[in-house]
Design a protein around this motif. Structure first.
Motif, PDB file in Angstrom:
ATOM      1  N   VAL A  14      63.881 105.793  19.780  1.00 10.35           N
ATOM      2  CA  VAL A  14      62.460 105.621  19.522  1.00 10.35           C
ATOM      3  C   VAL A  14      61.649 105.999  20.746  1.00 10.35           C
ATOM      4  N   VAL A  15      62.089 105.581  21.925  1.00 10.63           N
ATOM      5  CA  VAL A  15      61.381 105.920  23.166  1.00 10.63           C
ATOM      6  C   VAL A  15      61.366 107.420  23.371  1.00 10.63           C
ATOM      7  N   ALA A  16      62.532 108.071  23.190  1.00  7.83           N
ATOM      8  CA  ALA A  16      62.617 109.523  23.393  1.00  7.83           C
ATOM      9  C   ALA A  16      61.734 110.263  22.405  1.00  7.83           C
ATOM     10  N   PHE A  17      61.697 109.791  21.176  1.00 11.11           N
ATOM     11  CA  PHE A  17      60.928 110.460  20.135  1.00 11.11           C
ATOM     12  C   PHE A  17      59.440 110.340  20.377  1.00 11.11           C
ATOM     13  N   ALA A  52      51.132 126.072  20.001  1.00 15.02           N
ATOM     14  CA  ALA A  52      50.265 125.912  18.826  1.00 15.02           C
ATOM     15  C   ALA A  52      49.546 124.571  18.851  1.00 15.02           C
ATOM     16  N   HIS A  53      50.180 123.559  19.429  1.00 17.20           N
ATOM     17  CA  HIS A  53      49.504 122.277  19.603  1.00 17.20           C
ATOM     18  C   HIS A  53      48.463 122.375  20.718  1.00 17.20           C
ATOM     19  N   GLU A  54      48.791 123.130  21.763  1.00 17.80           N
ATOM     20  CA  GLU A  54      47.864 123.283  22.883  1.00 17.80           C
ATOM     21  C   GLU A  54      46.560 123.940  22.441  1.00 17.80           C
ATOM     22  N   VAL A  55      46.623 124.784  21.395  1.00 19.77           N
ATOM     23  CA  VAL A  55      45.414 125.410  20.859  1.00 19.77           C
ATOM     24  C   VAL A  55      44.401 124.352  20.434  1.00 19.77           C
ATOM     25  N   LEU A  56      44.896 123.194  19.982  1.00 18.20           N
ATOM     26  CA  LEU A  56      44.022 122.135  19.491  1.00 18.20           C
ATOM     27  C   LEU A  56      43.440 121.269  20.603  1.00 18.20           C
ATOM     28  N   ALA A  57      43.922 121.428  21.830  1.00 17.23           N
ATOM     29  CA  ALA A  57      43.494 120.559  22.927  1.00 17.23           C
ATOM     30  C   ALA A  57      41.980 120.512  23.121  1.00 17.23           C
ATOM     31  N   GLN A  92      41.726 111.672  19.605  1.00 18.06           N
ATOM     32  CA  GLN A  92      42.767 111.411  20.595  1.00 18.06           C
ATOM     33  C   GLN A  92      44.109 111.920  20.073  1.00 18.06           C
ATOM     34  N   TRP A  93      45.018 112.209  21.019  1.00 19.72           N
ATOM     35  CA  TRP A  93      46.371 112.610  20.654  1.00 19.72           C
ATOM     36  C   TRP A  93      47.167 111.400  20.190  1.00 19.72           C
ATOM     37  N   LEU A  94      48.039 111.622  19.215  1.00 19.51           N
ATOM     38  CA  LEU A  94      48.992 110.621  18.754  1.00 19.51           C
ATOM     39  C   LEU A  94      50.406 111.198  18.798  1.00 19.51           C
ATOM     40  N   ALA A  95      51.397 110.309  18.791  1.00 20.96           N
ATOM     41  CA  ALA A  95      52.806 110.703  18.664  1.00 20.96           C
ATOM     42  C   ALA A  95      53.214 111.735  19.705  1.00 20.96           C
ATOM     43  N   GLY A  96      52.840 111.461  20.956  1.00 22.23           N
ATOM     44  CA  GLY A  96      53.272 112.344  22.030  1.00 22.23           C
ATOM     45  C   GLY A  96      52.725 113.744  21.960  1.00 22.23           C
ATOM     46  N   GLY A  97      51.476 113.891  21.539  1.00 21.33           N
ATOM     47  CA  GLY A  97      50.850 115.210  21.507  1.00 21.33           C
ATOM     48  C   GLY A  97      51.146 116.010  20.257  1.00 21.33           C
ATOM     49  N   ARG A  98      51.624 115.349  19.207  1.00 21.14           N
ATOM     50  CA  ARG A  98      51.952 116.054  17.970  1.00 21.14           C
ATOM     51  C   ARG A  98      50.794 116.085  16.974  1.00 21.14           C
ATOM     52  N   TRP A 118      43.624 113.351  10.350  1.00 21.97           N
ATOM     53  CA  TRP A 118      44.765 113.641  11.220  1.00 21.97           C
ATOM     54  C   TRP A 118      45.059 115.131  11.126  1.00 21.97           C
ATOM     55  N   LEU A 119      45.066 115.785  12.276  1.00 23.15           N
ATOM     56  CA  LEU A 119      45.269 117.229  12.355  1.00 23.15           C
ATOM     57  C   LEU A 119      46.552 117.516  13.122  1.00 23.15           C
ATOM     58  N   GLY A 120      47.390 118.361  12.560  1.00 24.92           N
ATOM     59  CA  GLY A 120      48.648 118.672  13.220  1.00 24.92           C
ATOM     60  C   GLY A 120      49.090 120.093  12.939  1.00 24.92           C
ATOM     61  N   TYR A 121      50.244 120.432  13.514  1.00 26.55           N
ATOM     62  CA  TYR A 121      50.833 121.755  13.341  1.00 26.55           C
ATOM     63  C   TYR A 121      52.289 121.582  12.950  1.00 26.55           C
ATOM     64  N   SER A 122      52.682 122.167  11.819  1.00 31.03           N
ATOM     65  CA  SER A 122      54.061 122.123  11.363  1.00 31.03           C
ATOM     66  C   SER A 122      54.840 123.255  12.022  1.00 31.03           C
ATOM     67  N   ILE A 123      55.738 122.893  12.928  1.00 31.88           N
ATOM     68  CA  ILE A 123      56.492 123.905  13.669  1.00 31.88           C
ATOM     69  C   ILE A 123      57.372 124.730  12.734  1.00 31.88           C
ATOM     70  N   MET A 124      58.083 124.072  11.835  1.00 31.55           N
ATOM     71  CA  MET A 124      59.019 124.791  10.965  1.00 31.55           C
ATOM     72  C   MET A 124      58.294 125.679   9.950  1.00 31.55           C
ATOM     73  N   ASP A 125      57.081 125.296   9.552  1.00 34.72           N
ATOM     74  CA  ASP A 125      56.314 126.106   8.603  1.00 34.72           C
ATOM     75  C   ASP A 125      55.336 127.048   9.285  1.00 34.72           C
ATOM     76  N   ASP A 126      55.131 126.881  10.606  1.00 33.63           N
ATOM     77  CA  ASP A 126      54.181 127.684  11.378  1.00 33.63           C
ATOM     78  C   ASP A 126      52.810 127.685  10.706  1.00 33.63           C
ATOM     79  N   ARG A 127      52.252 126.465  10.559  1.00 30.04           N
ATOM     80  CA  ARG A 127      50.933 126.346   9.947  1.00 30.04           C
ATOM     81  C   ARG A 127      50.276 125.049  10.414  1.00 30.04           C
ATOM     82  N   TYR A 128      48.947 125.010  10.367  1.00 33.72           N
ATOM     83  CA  TYR A 128      48.201 123.797  10.680  1.00 33.72           C
ATOM     84  C   TYR A 128      47.987 122.996   9.398  1.00 33.72           C
TER      85      TYR A 128
END
Length: 216
Positions: A14-17, A52-57, A92-98, A118-128
């Motif tokens: 849990v800590v690592a995640f 792709a997450h950094e784009v949202l910063a 604000q960021w949640l879940a370690g910047g996800r 809640w706005l995020g980026y799906s890495i496996m689907d390559d989409r916001y």
């Protein structure tokens, strides 16, 4: 003893995640630096936030919002928009910047407005992806970009909802298409646009929010 060890393993997982990964520690391809990846199993390292997450910063912070309502709140798209600048958005960021959590509140003609998203980026689907809730709808509004669209700008995400009359009395109980477009102009200003596509009609602007950063 076994239960203690199992509890320890779960706690460490849990800590690592949940640990955030600073954008500066990411490799040029958006993955974690090799030293970080080597310490994590592949299934976990594939989910590390990247470029792709950094784009949202630039969206994170506190914002004054000027929001214009066109074809929504039960109003026809050809009516003059209702406009309010009495809105504040806090992100604000949640879940370690996800994910970014967005809470917007204020008033329109003296009536309270509140929305959380809640706005995020799906890495496996390559989409916001973008989800919002508010006190008007009992439907969670869910938008997603097309698979593989992560590099497209502006960010565009689509969805559909069963209308209760927000888009007009003639669409009650019908599926209305919707699309959110995010235009990041710079670190201190961006625009969110929402479009509706009513059955048998062309896409039309529903709301337009102009966000201006409030200095801390």
């Amino acid at each position: 003893m076994k239960s203690i060890i199992d509890t320890l393993h779960v706690s460490l997982f849990v800590v690592a995640f949940a640990l955030p990964v600073p954008f500066g520690a990411l490799a040029q391809d958006g993955s974690a630096a090799p030293s970080t990846q080597s310490e994590l199993p592949k299934w976990l390292s594939r989910g590390l936030p990247g470029q792709a997450h950094e784009v949202l910063a630039p969206l994170v912070g506190t914002w004054r919002v000027q929001l214009s309502f066109y074809g929504t709140l039960g109003r026809s798209p050809d009516q003059p928009p209702l406009v309010t600048d009495d809105l504040i958005s806090r992100r604000q960021w949640l879940a370690g910047g996800r994910y970014i959590e967005d809470t917007m509140e204020g008033t329109l003609d003296g009536a309270p407005i509140w929305r959380k998203g809640w706005l995020g980026y799906s890495i496996m689907d390559d989409r916001y992806e973008w989800i919002t809730i508010d006190p008007v709808n009992t439907t969670m509004m869910y938008y997603e970009g097309a698979a593989g669209s992560g590099n497209q700008r502006p960010i565009s995400m689509s969805g559909a909802f069963t209308d209760q009359g927000v888009a007009g009395e003639d669409t009650v109980g019908k599926s209305v298409g919707m699309r959110t477009v995010i235009k990041i102009e710079n670190n201190d200003r961006h625009v969110f646009e929402l479009y509706f596509t009513r059955p048998g009609q062309q896409e039309a602007l529903a709301t337009r929010g102009v966000y201006t950063r409030l200095k801390e």
